[in-house]
Design a protein around this motif. Structure first.
Motif, short mmCIF file in Angstrom:
data_model
loop_
_atom_site.label_atom_id
_atom_site.label_comp_id
_atom_site.label_asym_id
_atom_site.label_seq_id
_atom_site.Cartn_x
_atom_site.Cartn_y
_atom_site.Cartn_z
N GLY A 51 30.31 43.04 18.18
CA GLY A 51 31.40 42.26 17.59
C GLY A 51 31.75 41.02 18.40
O GLY A 51 32.44 40.14 17.92
N VAL A 52 31.28 40.95 19.66
CA VAL A 52 31.57 39.77 20.49
C VAL A 52 30.30 38.93 20.63
O VAL A 52 30.27 37.76 20.25
CB VAL A 52 32.07 40.19 21.91
N HIS A 53 29.24 39.55 21.15
CA HIS A 53 27.98 38.81 21.33
C HIS A 53 27.17 38.84 20.04
O HIS A 53 26.53 37.85 19.67
CB HIS A 53 27.18 39.40 22.49
N TYR A 54 27.14 39.97 19.41
CA TYR A 54 26.47 40.17 18.12
C TYR A 54 27.20 41.28 17.39
O TYR A 54 27.88 42.09 18.01
CB TYR A 54 25.01 40.64 18.31
N HIS A 55 26.98 41.36 16.07
CA HIS A 55 27.28 42.59 15.35
C HIS A 55 25.95 43.34 15.34
O HIS A 55 24.97 42.85 14.73
CB HIS A 55 27.71 42.31 13.90
N PHE A 56 25.87 44.46 16.04
CA PHE A 56 24.62 45.21 16.10
C PHE A 56 24.54 46.14 14.89
O PHE A 56 25.51 46.81 14.55
CB PHE A 56 24.52 45.98 17.42
N ALA A 57 23.37 46.12 14.22
CA ALA A 57 23.24 46.88 12.98
C ALA A 57 21.87 47.54 12.91
O ALA A 57 20.93 47.15 13.62
CB ALA A 57 23.43 45.94 11.79
N THR A 58 21.76 48.53 12.03
CA THR A 58 20.44 49.13 11.76
C THR A 58 19.73 48.28 10.70
O THR A 58 20.37 47.44 10.03
CB THR A 58 20.60 50.55 11.19
N ASP A 59 18.43 48.52 10.53
CA ASP A 59 17.67 47.80 9.49
C ASP A 59 18.31 48.01 8.11
O ASP A 59 18.43 47.08 7.32
CB ASP A 59 16.22 48.30 9.43
N GLU A 60 18.73 49.28 7.85
CA GLU A 60 19.30 49.61 6.53
C GLU A 60 20.60 48.83 6.30
O GLU A 60 20.81 48.27 5.22
CB GLU A 60 19.59 51.11 6.40
N GLU A 61 21.46 48.81 7.31
CA GLU A 61 22.74 48.09 7.17
C GLU A 61 22.48 46.60 6.92
O GLU A 61 23.09 45.97 6.05
CB GLU A 61 23.59 48.24 8.44
N PHE A 62 21.54 46.07 7.70
CA PHE A 62 21.24 44.64 7.60
C PHE A 62 20.72 44.31 6.20
O PHE A 62 21.16 43.35 5.55
CB PHE A 62 20.20 44.26 8.67
N GLU A 63 19.79 45.16 5.72
CA GLU A 63 19.18 44.89 4.41
C GLU A 63 20.20 45.01 3.28
O GLU A 63 20.13 44.30 2.28
CB GLU A 63 17.98 45.82 4.20
N ARG A 64 21.18 45.90 3.45
CA ARG A 64 22.22 46.04 2.42
C ARG A 64 23.05 44.75 2.34
O ARG A 64 23.38 44.26 1.27
CB ARG A 64 23.12 47.25 2.73
N ILE A 65 23.37 44.20 3.49
CA ILE A 65 24.19 42.97 3.51
C ILE A 65 23.40 41.80 2.88
O ILE A 65 23.95 41.01 2.13
CB ILE A 65 24.66 42.65 4.93
#
Ligand code: 5GP
Length: 212
Positions: A50-64
């Protein structure tokens, strides 16, 4: 004057010092807002979600992506990186100059959607210096460093599509130079369309008043 802020895209080779540059820019001047990207790579030691990056999984990223929530995204050395849309549109509307610290493919996508965006490419003073910064940081394996060096070779082919090149030798000078470029960009006609229209109408009104 046009109240909406500008999009400022800052790209550069891995290790060119973009992160520090952007941090200083936001600290030293109050007209900037820094977009926090989303990535699927692992956090480095000390990086905060949330500060340097929002870290996400592949699935979360692809949903967005599927929901249209990214302004742009790209693959970089085996991971996704992208710019969440809402933060950028809100801050631009508030009149902030929004900084995107993104790689070259993303920069081209931004250019197509936002023709007024200002694109800067940050370079280390030399290839040797870049290599030393990458190895000196101690956060990446030799394999990752080699991938990033090759990526720098590829990216060097695309620098001509940027508006400005800045050399990050002395950090404070570089920060001041980037701020001057952004201030100058605000003076471009494309950034002042409302003002230009207003003056044109005003002049015509004065002339009509004189005629009657
Ligand atoms: P790093 O893993 O070193 O933090 O970042 C690797 C590369 O990804 C850097 O060149 C950085 O500018 C780029 N990057 C970071 N966030 C984004 C993003 O939201 N979109 C794109 N296209 N590139 C990004």
């Amino acid at each position: 004057m046009d109240k909406e802020g500008s999009l400022i895209v800052i790209s550069g080779f891995s290790g060119a010092g973009k992160g520090t540059l952007v941090k200083k820019l936001v600290e030293n001047y109050d007209n900037y807002a820094l977009s926090v990207s989303m990535t699927t790579r692992e956090p480095r030691p000390g990086e905060i979600d949330g500060v340097h990056y929002h870290f996400a999984t592949d699935e979360e990223f692809e949903r967005i992506i599927a929901d249209g929530g990214m302004i742009e995204y790209a693959g970089y050395c085996g991971h996704y990186y992208g710019t969440p849309r809402d933060f950028v549109t809100q801050r631009l509307a508030e009149g902030k100059d929004v900084i995107l610290e993104i790689e070259i493919q993303g920069a081209q996508k931004v250019r197509r959607q936002f023709p007024n965006a200002v694109l800067l490419f940050v370079m280390a003073p030399s290839g040797r210096e870049l290599y030393q910064r990458l190895t000196g940081r101690g956060t990446e394996t030799d394999d990752v460093i080699r991938k990033r060096m090759w990526r720098a070779v590829d990216e060097s082919e695309g620098i001509d599509s940027y508006d400005y090149v800045v050399i990050n030798d002395d950090l404070d000078e570089c920060v001041a130079q980037v701020n001057s470029i952004v201030r100058a960009a605000h003076a471009r006609p494309s950034q002042n369309q409302e003002f230009i229209k207003k003056i044109r109408l005003e002049l015509k009104d004065i002339l009509k008043g004189e005629e009657s």
